[in-house]
Design an enzyme around this catalytic site. Sequence first.
Site, PDB file in Angstrom:
ATOM      1  N   ARG A  19       0.844  -1.198   0.000  1.00  0.00           N
ATOM      2  CA  ARG A  19       0.000   0.000   0.000  1.00  0.00           C
ATOM      3  C   ARG A  19       0.882   1.253   0.000  1.00  0.00           C
ATOM      4  NH1 ARG A  19      -5.119   0.282   0.913  1.00  0.00           N
ATOM      5  NH2 ARG A  19      -5.160  -1.782   1.908  1.00  0.00           N
ATOM      6  N   GLU A  42       0.729  -7.699  -3.600  1.00  0.00           N
ATOM      7  CA  GLU A  42      -0.517  -6.973  -3.866  1.00  0.00           C
ATOM      8  C   GLU A  42      -0.242  -5.482  -3.880  1.00  0.00           C
ATOM      9  OE1 GLU A  42      -4.422  -5.664  -1.270  1.00  0.00           O
ATOM     10  OE2 GLU A  42      -3.569  -7.652  -0.905  1.00  0.00           O
ATOM     11  N   THR A  71      -7.713  -3.171  -2.939  1.00  0.00           N
ATOM     12  CA  THR A  71      -8.621  -2.022  -2.889  1.00  0.00           C
ATOM     13  C   THR A  71      -9.292  -1.825  -4.242  1.00  0.00           C
ATOM     14  OG1 THR A  71      -6.974  -1.042  -1.384  1.00  0.00           O
ATOM     15  CG2 THR A  71      -8.895   0.286  -1.887  1.00  0.00           C
ATOM     16  N   LYS A 131     -11.479 -13.043   1.815  1.00  0.00           N
ATOM     17  CA  LYS A 131     -10.579 -12.183   2.581  1.00  0.00           C
ATOM     18  C   LYS A 131     -11.351 -11.706   3.812  1.00  0.00           C
ATOM     19  CE  LYS A 131      -8.608  -7.529   2.411  1.00  0.00           C
ATOM     20  NZ  LYS A 131      -8.294  -6.363   1.556  1.00  0.00           N
ATOM     21  N   GLY A 161      -4.105  -6.797  10.970  1.00  0.00           N
ATOM     22  CA  GLY A 161      -3.760  -7.329  12.281  1.00  0.00           C
ATOM     23  C   GLY A 161      -2.916  -8.588  12.253  1.00  0.00           C
ATOM     24  N   GLY A 181       0.225  -6.337   6.017  1.00  0.00           N
ATOM     25  CA  GLY A 181       0.200  -4.924   5.676  1.00  0.00           C
ATOM     26  C   GLY A 181       1.385  -4.175   6.249  1.00  0.00           C
ATOM     27  N   SER A 182       1.102  -3.215   7.115  1.00  0.00           N
ATOM     28  CA  SER A 182       2.149  -2.329   7.635  1.00  0.00           C
ATOM     29  C   SER A 182       3.164  -3.057   8.500  1.00  0.00           C
ATOM     30  CB  SER A 182       1.522  -1.182   8.428  1.00  0.00           C
ATOM     31  OG  SER A 182       0.736  -1.673   9.501  1.00  0.00           O
TER      32      SER A 182
END
Length: 214
Positions: A19, A42, A71, A131, A161, A181-182
């Site tokens: 992202r 992704e 997204t 998902k 998470g 993710g992050s």
Amino acid sequence: MLKIFKSKIKKNPLIAILRGIEPADAATVSNALVENDFVFMEVTLNSPDWQESLKIIKKCHGNNIILGAGTVLSVDDVNKVHAVGGQVIISPNMDIDVIKRTKELGLVSAPGCATPSECFSALKAGADILKIFPAETLGVPFIKAISAVLPANTLICPTGGVNLDTMGDFMDAGVYAMGLGSALYKAGKKPSDLAASAAEFVAKYHELSRGRTN
């Protein structure tokens, strides 16, 4: 496409969610991930010039990786992803039109689901993977409960998470893949730091996998 997807993801079911990535970083970032055994990336559509990033990653790694877009919110988005070589359509929500167009184009469908009704509706529309998002809020108990009533062999991928501390709990729930993710990548992260994070995640996954097969 789903058969090829399943074959590749056996090596490593961790999804690198990129992202905010910019085209200037696409080659370096994807190389760092591939060098540490990531096979699924992704690029989210709310990233700057996401189409160019997808093109660059595709050019660097071709069919050696699974290239997804996240997204994805509309049929038009699906068409654009397909045009630049994206293989997996991932959404934060469950949109039946998006799922159907994804399957019409022969791509893998992974819509976001947060309720039993969304899960069943997504499968009925042709979704390949559910998902579960946001997994941080829904939690492992939700995944275990919904898995008990979904059709056998339904593929589930929690996103949101998932980190080094929670991976084991999600694996205990029988998930098929996990979106990172992050905890793995943030825009502007140094390639050396990304490589270190990627190696740590892969090592942790294999450690946990061994513990479940011994």
